[in-house]
Design a protein around this motif. Structure first.
Motif, PDB file in Angstrom:
ATOM      1  N   CYS A 190       0.862  -1.178   0.000  1.00 49.50           N
ATOM      2  CA  CYS A 190       0.000   0.000   0.000  1.00 49.50           C
ATOM      3  C   CYS A 190       0.895   1.222   0.000  1.00 49.50           C
ATOM      4  O   CYS A 190       1.990   1.187   0.561  1.00 49.50           O
ATOM      5  N   ARG A 207      -2.374   7.777   3.597  1.00 56.16           N
ATOM      6  CA  ARG A 207      -2.967   9.086   3.324  1.00 56.16           C
ATOM      7  C   ARG A 207      -2.547  10.102   4.379  1.00 56.16           C
ATOM      8  O   ARG A 207      -2.237  11.254   4.063  1.00 56.16           O
ATOM      9  N   GLU A 214      -1.504   9.149  -6.413  1.00 54.94           N
ATOM     10  CA  GLU A 214      -2.499   8.153  -6.012  1.00 54.94           C
ATOM     11  C   GLU A 214      -2.150   7.510  -4.675  1.00 54.94           C
ATOM     12  O   GLU A 214      -0.986   7.370  -4.319  1.00 54.94           O
ATOM     13  N   ILE A 215      -3.198   7.083  -3.990  1.00 58.76           N
ATOM     14  CA  ILE A 215      -3.083   6.157  -2.862  1.00 58.76           C
ATOM     15  C   ILE A 215      -3.583   4.816  -3.387  1.00 58.76           C
ATOM     16  O   ILE A 215      -4.715   4.716  -3.858  1.00 58.76           O
ATOM     17  N   GLY A 216      -2.716   3.806  -3.344  1.00 56.19           N
ATOM     18  CA  GLY A 216      -3.079   2.510  -3.892  1.00 56.19           C
ATOM     19  C   GLY A 216      -2.814   1.390  -2.908  1.00 56.19           C
ATOM     20  O   GLY A 216      -2.087   1.567  -1.927  1.00 56.19           O
ATOM     21  N   TRP A 217      -3.373   0.229  -3.190  1.00 58.84           N
ATOM     22  CA  TRP A 217      -3.229  -0.930  -2.316  1.00 58.84           C
ATOM     23  C   TRP A 217      -3.498  -2.194  -3.106  1.00 58.84           C
ATOM     24  O   TRP A 217      -4.232  -2.184  -4.092  1.00 58.84           O
ATOM     25  N   HIS A 249     -10.106  11.376  -2.879  1.00 57.86           N
ATOM     26  CA  HIS A 249     -10.069  11.339  -1.408  1.00 57.86           C
ATOM     27  C   HIS A 249     -10.437  12.712  -0.848  1.00 57.86           C
ATOM     28  O   HIS A 249     -10.182  13.734  -1.483  1.00 57.86           O
ATOM     29  N   SER A 255     -11.963  -3.064  -4.051  1.00 55.59           N
ATOM     30  CA  SER A 255     -11.195  -1.823  -3.905  1.00 55.59           C
ATOM     31  C   SER A 255     -12.111  -0.612  -3.861  1.00 55.59           C
ATOM     32  O   SER A 255     -11.808   0.377  -3.177  1.00 55.59           O
ATOM     33  N   ALA A 271      -4.119   2.129   4.065  1.00 53.09           N
ATOM     34  CA  ALA A 271      -4.388   3.310   3.242  1.00 53.09           C
ATOM     35  C   ALA A 271      -4.645   4.547   4.103  1.00 53.09           C
ATOM     36  O   ALA A 271      -4.241   5.654   3.728  1.00 53.09           O
ATOM     37  N   ALA A 302     -12.134   2.255  -0.951  1.00 53.96           N
ATOM     38  CA  ALA A 302     -12.157   3.697  -1.223  1.00 53.96           C
ATOM     39  C   ALA A 302     -13.311   4.376  -0.485  1.00 53.96           C
ATOM     40  O   ALA A 302     -13.132   5.456   0.107  1.00 53.96           O
ATOM     41  N   SER A 362      -7.492   7.612  -6.014  1.00 52.94           N
ATOM     42  CA  SER A 362      -7.209   6.189  -6.189  1.00 52.94           C
ATOM     43  C   SER A 362      -7.784   5.811  -7.546  1.00 52.94           C
ATOM     44  O   SER A 362      -8.942   6.124  -7.835  1.00 52.94           O
TER      45      SER A 362
END
Length: 171
Positions: free
Chosen positions: A79, A114, A91-94, A165, A137, A110, A141, A128
């Motif tokens: 993540c 963040r 981006e914030i991803g996982w 976000h 996912s 996440a 979110a 994201s």
């Protein structure tokens, strides 16, 4: 050496990618679970993804952490923060190993990522990018307070949904 900070949550340790993650990465990238993050690849391809994550830290100053469960030390996924070539925004991803799904690890990690982006790096916004078929996912979110905003056509991955976000002020 690249300085990748260690973050800790109630149940997870977010740490730098390591060579000994390769076998678990290969398990993931040889399964159908990799379909939303580029698809299946060889062991060399999995290795390239690990070193690419380290490289992202070197080039951008932020990147993906690998996630260990505090209690067991088991590596369960990744993540973090990214903006690879061709991405519209940061981006914030996982993504998690199949046996780590359903425990809330992606959401927990996440939130920490963040927080780091907003409070340490000074980001004012984040997205994201989520495949329209990736409903798990999308639920992560939503739990993070992100909202669907629009679509983005990626040259390799096709149609992606942009989830925005909340801003630091909105949190």
């Amino acid at each position: 050496m690249i300085n990748i900070p260690v973050l800790e949550t109630e149940r997870l340790i977010l740490r730098a990618p390591r060579e000994d993650d390769l076998d678990r990465e290969m398990d993931f990238y040889s399964s159908d679970h990799s379909k939303f993050v580029g698809g299946q690849t060889s062991k060399m391809g999995a290795w390239d993804k690990i070193v690419g994550r380290v490289g992202h830290w070197a080039v951008r100053g932020y990147g993906f952490w690998h996630l260990d469960v505090r209690e067991t030390g088991q590596y369960v996924g990744r993540c973090g923060l990214l903006k690879p070539f061709g991405w519209p925004e940061r981006e914030i991803g996982w993504s998690l190993m199949p046996d780590a799904l359903g425990h809330g690890y992606a959401t927990e990690a996440a939130f920490a990522a963040r927080d780091f982006a907003y409070n340490t790096l000074g980001w004012e916004t984040a997205i994201s990018l989520i495949d329209p078929a990736n409903t798990p996912s999308q639920r992560v979110a939503e739990r993070l307070g992100a909202a669907y905003e629009t679509t983005f056509e990626h040259v390799e991955y096709g149609t992606m949904h942009i989830w925005r976000h909340p801003s630091p002020e909105a949190l």
